[in-house]
Write an enzyme that holds these catalytic residues in place. Structure first.
Site, PDB file in Angstrom:
ATOM      1  N   ASN A 110       0.871  -1.189   0.000  1.00 46.87           N
ATOM      2  CA  ASN A 110       0.000   0.000   0.000  1.00 46.87           C
ATOM      3  C   ASN A 110       0.901   1.230   0.000  1.00 46.87           C
ATOM      4  O   ASN A 110       1.475   1.585   1.025  1.00 46.87           O
ATOM      5  CB  ASN A 110      -0.909  -0.012   1.235  1.00 46.87           C
ATOM      6  N   TRP A 111       1.008   1.856  -1.161  1.00 44.31           N
ATOM      7  CA  TRP A 111       1.944   2.976  -1.284  1.00 44.31           C
ATOM      8  C   TRP A 111       1.401   4.270  -0.688  1.00 44.31           C
ATOM      9  O   TRP A 111       2.126   5.263  -0.600  1.00 44.31           O
ATOM     10  CB  TRP A 111       2.296   3.198  -2.761  1.00 44.31           C
ATOM     11  N   HIS A 140      -9.664   1.340   4.379  1.00 43.54           N
ATOM     12  CA  HIS A 140      -8.405   1.503   5.128  1.00 43.54           C
ATOM     13  C   HIS A 140      -8.656   2.443   6.309  1.00 43.54           C
ATOM     14  O   HIS A 140      -9.419   3.410   6.194  1.00 43.54           O
ATOM     15  CB  HIS A 140      -7.318   2.054   4.198  1.00 43.54           C
ATOM     16  N   SER A 171       2.828  -2.396  10.317  1.00 44.02           N
ATOM     17  CA  SER A 171       4.269  -2.443  10.581  1.00 44.02           C
ATOM     18  C   SER A 171       4.903  -3.791  10.225  1.00 44.02           C
ATOM     19  O   SER A 171       5.816  -4.255  10.912  1.00 44.02           O
ATOM     20  CB  SER A 171       4.563  -2.045  12.025  1.00 44.02           C
ATOM     21  N   GLY A 198       2.469  -1.257   4.291  1.00 47.68           N
ATOM     22  CA  GLY A 198       2.586   0.155   3.972  1.00 47.68           C
ATOM     23  C   GLY A 198       4.030   0.568   3.770  1.00 47.68           C
ATOM     24  O   GLY A 198       4.627   0.339   2.720  1.00 47.68           O
ATOM     25  N   GLY A 199       4.631   1.161   4.799  1.00 44.95           N
ATOM     26  CA  GLY A 199       5.972   1.743   4.679  1.00 44.95           C
ATOM     27  C   GLY A 199       7.007   0.830   4.058  1.00 44.95           C
ATOM     28  O   GLY A 199       7.815   1.264   3.217  1.00 44.95           O
TER      29      GLY A 199
HETATM   30  C1  PEP Z   1      -1.054   0.101   5.769  1.00 48.07           C
HETATM   31  O1  PEP Z   1      -1.018   1.250   5.391  1.00 48.07           O
HETATM   32  O2  PEP Z   1      -1.979  -0.631   5.385  1.00 48.07           O
HETATM   33  C2  PEP Z   1      -0.015  -0.373   6.670  1.00 48.07           C
HETATM   34  C3  PEP Z   1      -0.145  -1.556   7.192  1.00 48.07           C
HETATM   35  O3  PEP Z   1       1.032   0.477   6.907  1.00 48.07           O
HETATM   36  P1  PEP Z   1       2.422   0.107   7.647  1.00 48.07           P
HETATM   37  O4  PEP Z   1       2.878  -1.215   7.072  1.00 48.07           O
HETATM   38  O5  PEP Z   1       3.345   1.221   7.309  1.00 48.07           O
HETATM   39  O6  PEP Z   1       2.125  -0.016   9.086  1.00 48.07           O
END
Ligand code: PEP
Length: 263
Positions: free
Chosen positions: A16-17, A102, A219, A240-241
């Site tokens: 997920n950018w 989301h 995360s 995400g990140g």
């Molecule tokens: C997300 O945006 O769906 C997500 C899980 O972000 P992150 O991996 O950065 O926690």
């Protein structure tokens, strides 16, 4: 991920950018991921660029196995809805999936279970697979409400789907307190919620619930994906990140697949 059950769903990893990148950044990241995961045949993998880049990225990936997901989409197909993007337009642009509900959409843009349900239904009608996000806040977890909140969101976002539509959907459990915070749910915490999601799906679709993919998000990193994927009801990840560099996302996919492949 249940290694002993022959009906296990095929793992799925989706990056997920969020709000990130120029058009050329997006093409470079997508083609880099494509090349880095080219040898992965035991999982589905997708990336989700912003809307401006979506069709260009999809065109670059055409004919390959790396899929494209939209980060949102609207339930109406046309009309006076300035700023919205229809699910049919997203499918026409070459995407296979649409993330809906989301927690950032819920928190900052007023999404509710009812609007997420409409989006999921519209995505399916357009031939897309919705990735339906649910998850509790820290206050809800601390109040002992995590399972109840997730159950209510799952019901509220999928109640209007037909059995076939639900069977074609992906559920993403994303505890809000773990998104972008570096604080990952422990494998046991995640599994507890995934098992309760699976139970709820099983009550509705006894013969098909084992096939529905339940992703964990929050995360996820290369160094924690293996322990998560060893859990019985974790079928992949929404990332995400760590999906913003080829190296970390490819490692998550490779190590995630390795963790659930019998040696
Ligand atoms: C997300 O945006 O769906 C997500 C899980 O972000 P992150 O991996 O950065 O926690």
């Amino acid at each position: 991920m249940n290694m002993s059950n022959p009906r296990i769903p095929r793992p799925f990893f989706c990056g997920n950018w969020k709000l990130w990148g120029t058009l050329s950044d997006s093409v470079a990241l997508a083609t880099g991921v494509r090349d880095a995961v080219a040898g992965v045949t035991a999982a589905d993998v997708a990336v989700s660029p912003g809307f401006v880049a979506l069709a260009t990225v999809a065109e670059q990936l055409k004919g390959g196995s790396l899929g494209v997901a939209a980060q949102d989409g609207y339930w109406e197909s046309k009309g006076a809805f300035t700023g919205e993007v229809a699910m049919a337009q997203i499918a026409d642009g070459g995407a296979r999936y649409a993330i809906v509900g989301h927690s950032e959409r819920r928190q900052y843009f007023g999404e509710t279970d009812a609007s997420v349900a409409r989006k999921a239904k519209a995505a399916l009608a357009a031939g897309l697979t919705p990735i339906i996000c649910i998850g509790e806040t820290l206050a809800e977890r601390d109040a002992g409400q995590a399972l109840a909140v997730v159950a209510r969101q799952l019901d509220g976002t999928t109640r209007t789907l037909t059995d076939d539509e639900l069977a074609r959907s992906v559920i993403a459990y994303e505890p809000v307190w773990a998104i972008g915070t570096g604080r990952v749910a422990t494998p046991a915490q995640a599994q507890e919620v995934h098992a309760s999601i699976r139970d709820q799906l099983t009550r509705r679709l006894p013969a098909r619930a084992q096939q529905i993919r339940i992703l964990y998000g929050g995360s996820v990193k290369p160094d924690n994906i293996a322990d998560l994927m060893k859990q019985k009801d974790i079928d992949g990840a929404l990332v995400g990140g760590a999906s913003l560099t080829v190296d970390s996302f490819a490692k998550i996919v490779q190590q995630g697949v390795a963790a659930c492949t019998p040696s």
